[in-house]
Design a protein around this motif. Structure first.
Motif, PDB file in Angstrom:
ATOM      1  N   VAL A  20     -36.653  50.033  13.249  1.00  0.00           N
ATOM      2  CA  VAL A  20     -36.684  49.860  14.701  1.00  0.00           C
ATOM      3  C   VAL A  20     -36.075  51.110  15.317  1.00  0.00           C
ATOM      4  CG1 VAL A  20     -35.844  48.510  16.664  1.00  0.00           C
ATOM      5  CG2 VAL A  20     -36.469  47.355  14.522  1.00  0.00           C
ATOM      6  N   LEU A  21     -36.788  51.684  16.270  1.00  0.00           N
ATOM      7  CA  LEU A  21     -36.308  52.877  16.966  1.00  0.00           C
ATOM      8  C   LEU A  21     -35.680  52.454  18.283  1.00  0.00           C
ATOM      9  CD1 LEU A  21     -36.135  55.972  17.312  1.00  0.00           C
ATOM     10  CD2 LEU A  21     -38.453  55.875  18.275  1.00  0.00           C
ATOM     11  N   HIS A  22     -34.425  52.795  18.474  1.00  0.00           N
ATOM     12  CA  HIS A  22     -33.738  52.537  19.742  1.00  0.00           C
ATOM     13  C   HIS A  22     -33.775  53.821  20.551  1.00  0.00           C
ATOM     14  CE1 HIS A  22     -31.784  48.613  18.905  1.00  0.00           C
ATOM     15  NE2 HIS A  22     -32.059  48.985  17.664  1.00  0.00           N
ATOM     16  N   VAL A  23     -34.272  53.729  21.779  1.00  0.00           N
ATOM     17  CA  VAL A  23     -34.331  54.889  22.662  1.00  0.00           C
ATOM     18  C   VAL A  23     -33.451  54.591  23.867  1.00  0.00           C
ATOM     19  CG1 VAL A  23     -35.801  56.416  24.012  1.00  0.00           C
ATOM     20  CG2 VAL A  23     -36.694  55.366  21.912  1.00  0.00           C
ATOM     21  N   LEU A  24     -32.477  55.440  24.085  1.00  0.00           N
ATOM     22  CA  LEU A  24     -31.499  55.243  25.150  1.00  0.00           C
ATOM     23  C   LEU A  24     -31.617  56.355  26.186  1.00  0.00           C
ATOM     24  CD1 LEU A  24     -28.920  53.838  26.283  1.00  0.00           C
ATOM     25  CD2 LEU A  24     -27.606  55.377  24.804  1.00  0.00           C
ATOM     26  N   TYR A  25     -31.637  55.971  27.462  1.00  0.00           N
ATOM     27  CA  TYR A  25     -31.595  56.913  28.571  1.00  0.00           C
ATOM     28  C   TYR A  25     -30.293  56.655  29.320  1.00  0.00           C
ATOM     29  CZ  TYR A  25     -32.998  59.664  32.627  1.00  0.00           C
ATOM     30  OH  TYR A  25     -33.063  60.608  33.613  1.00  0.00           O
ATOM     31  N   VAL A  26     -29.487  57.694  29.476  1.00  0.00           N
ATOM     32  CA  VAL A  26     -28.199  57.538  30.150  1.00  0.00           C
ATOM     33  C   VAL A  26     -28.251  58.196  31.523  1.00  0.00           C
ATOM     34  CG1 VAL A  26     -25.713  57.968  30.058  1.00  0.00           C
ATOM     35  CG2 VAL A  26     -26.976  57.523  27.929  1.00  0.00           C
ATOM     36  N   VAL A  27     -27.952  57.392  32.548  1.00  0.00           N
ATOM     37  CA  VAL A  27     -27.799  57.911  33.907  1.00  0.00           C
ATOM     38  C   VAL A  27     -26.370  58.433  33.982  1.00  0.00           C
ATOM     39  CG1 VAL A  27     -27.778  57.352  36.363  1.00  0.00           C
ATOM     40  CG2 VAL A  27     -29.476  56.282  34.851  1.00  0.00           C
ATOM     41  N   ASP A  28     -26.238  59.740  34.082  1.00  0.00           N
ATOM     42  CA  ASP A  28     -24.934  60.398  34.039  1.00  0.00           C
ATOM     43  C   ASP A  28     -24.137  60.077  35.303  1.00  0.00           C
ATOM     44  OD1 ASP A  28     -22.768  62.161  33.978  1.00  0.00           O
ATOM     45  OD2 ASP A  28     -23.949  63.813  33.151  1.00  0.00           O
ATOM     46  N   GLU A  29     -23.061  59.309  35.146  1.00  0.00           N
ATOM     47  CA  GLU A  29     -22.267  58.908  36.311  1.00  0.00           C
ATOM     48  C   GLU A  29     -21.598  60.099  36.997  1.00  0.00           C
ATOM     49  OE1 GLU A  29     -18.008  57.636  34.285  1.00  0.00           O
ATOM     50  OE2 GLU A  29     -19.421  56.083  34.799  1.00  0.00           O
ATOM     51  N   ASP A  30     -21.340  61.169  36.275  1.00  0.00           N
ATOM     52  CA  ASP A  30     -20.745  62.356  36.895  1.00  0.00           C
ATOM     53  C   ASP A  30     -21.721  63.012  37.873  1.00  0.00           C
ATOM     54  OD1 ASP A  30     -18.354  61.992  35.576  1.00  0.00           O
ATOM     55  OD2 ASP A  30     -18.842  63.373  33.954  1.00  0.00           O
ATOM     56  N   VAL A  31     -23.005  63.008  37.542  1.00  0.00           N
ATOM     57  CA  VAL A  31     -24.019  63.562  38.431  1.00  0.00           C
ATOM     58  C   VAL A  31     -24.133  62.686  39.675  1.00  0.00           C
ATOM     59  CG1 VAL A  31     -26.491  64.021  38.711  1.00  0.00           C
ATOM     60  CG2 VAL A  31     -25.322  64.693  36.600  1.00  0.00           C
ATOM     61  N   VAL A  32     -24.141  61.381  39.460  1.00  0.00           N
ATOM     62  CA  VAL A  32     -24.286  60.434  40.573  1.00  0.00           C
ATOM     63  C   VAL A  32     -23.110  60.536  41.536  1.00  0.00           C
ATOM     64  CG1 VAL A  32     -24.383  57.979  41.173  1.00  0.00           C
ATOM     65  CG2 VAL A  32     -25.732  58.856  39.252  1.00  0.00           C
ATOM     66  N   THR A  33     -21.897  60.606  41.007  1.00  0.00           N
ATOM     67  CA  THR A  33     -20.714  60.617  41.867  1.00  0.00           C
ATOM     68  C   THR A  33     -20.416  61.991  42.460  1.00  0.00           C
ATOM     69  OG1 THR A  33     -19.240  60.934  39.967  1.00  0.00           O
ATOM     70  CG2 THR A  33     -19.637  58.659  40.695  1.00  0.00           C
ATOM     71  N   ALA A  34     -21.130  63.031  42.012  1.00  0.00           N
ATOM     72  CA  ALA A  34     -20.910  64.378  42.548  1.00  0.00           C
ATOM     73  C   ALA A  34     -21.426  64.510  43.978  1.00  0.00           C
ATOM     74  CB  ALA A  34     -21.567  65.421  41.661  1.00  0.00           C
ATOM     75  N   TYR A  35     -22.270  63.582  44.404  1.00  0.00           N
ATOM     76  CA  TYR A  35     -22.858  63.634  45.741  1.00  0.00           C
ATOM     77  C   TYR A  35     -22.240  62.568  46.620  1.00  0.00           C
ATOM     78  CZ  TYR A  35     -26.270  66.558  43.444  1.00  0.00           C
ATOM     79  OH  TYR A  35     -26.851  67.560  42.739  1.00  0.00           O
ATOM     80  N   SER A  36     -21.943  62.930  47.872  1.00  0.00           N
ATOM     81  CA  SER A  36     -21.309  61.999  48.797  1.00  0.00           C
ATOM     82  C   SER A  36     -22.256  60.903  49.243  1.00  0.00           C
ATOM     83  CB  SER A  36     -20.792  62.747  50.029  1.00  0.00           C
ATOM     84  OG  SER A  36     -21.894  63.257  50.769  1.00  0.00           O
TER      85      SER A  36
END
Length: 137
Positions: A20-36
């Motif tokens: 079984v292949l697990h594919v993970l996509y991570v939404v980088d919280e540092d990128v998200v919080t860098a914008y006001s």
């Protein structure tokens, strides 16, 4: 792209070992919080939404490929710091091996910026395969 080459190797490994292949996509919280967020009218225009949308498209495409290659795949989107989130996901799912992509860059570049793959390798106790992609300098 490094992630595409890593995905190809991961598909080959999963197919060869009937895994079984697990594919993970991570939404980088540092990128998200860098914008006001002040410049966005609604959430549909936010960096987080854009990253989630890109993640869903990427996972959907890989799901189609898995179906074509007859590979069982599980996909997931997580929010967090990429390296830590990858290691946590691998531990939670008892992954046999992590397949990571990286761009082969000069040492000076890595010393200044580092890489997610380097950090994952330092944090994990699991076997890992690193697929390097050359970049034009």
């Amino acid at each position: 792209m490094a992630s595409e080459r890593a995905a190809s190797h991961a598909f080959d490994l999963a197919a060869a070992h009937d895994a079984v292949l697990h594919v993970l996509y991570v939404v980088d919280e540092d990128v998200v919080t860098a914008y006001s967020g002040d410049e966005y009218v609604d959430e549909a225009e936010s960096p987080e939404h854009g990253l989630e949308e890109h993640g869903e498209e990427t996972l959907s495409e890989l799901g189609r490929r898995a179906s074509e290659d007859d590979v069982e795949v599980e996909t997931a989107i997580r929010h967090g710091r990429p390296a830590e989130t990858i290691v946590e996901y691998a531990d939670d799912h008892d992954a046999d091996v992590l397949v990571l992509g990286t761009k082969h860059r000069p040492d000076e570049y890595r010393a200044l910026l580092g890489s997610v793959t380097d950090r994952v390798l330092r944090l994990t106790t699991r076997p890992a395969m690193v697929v390097k992609t050359e970049v034009d300098t």
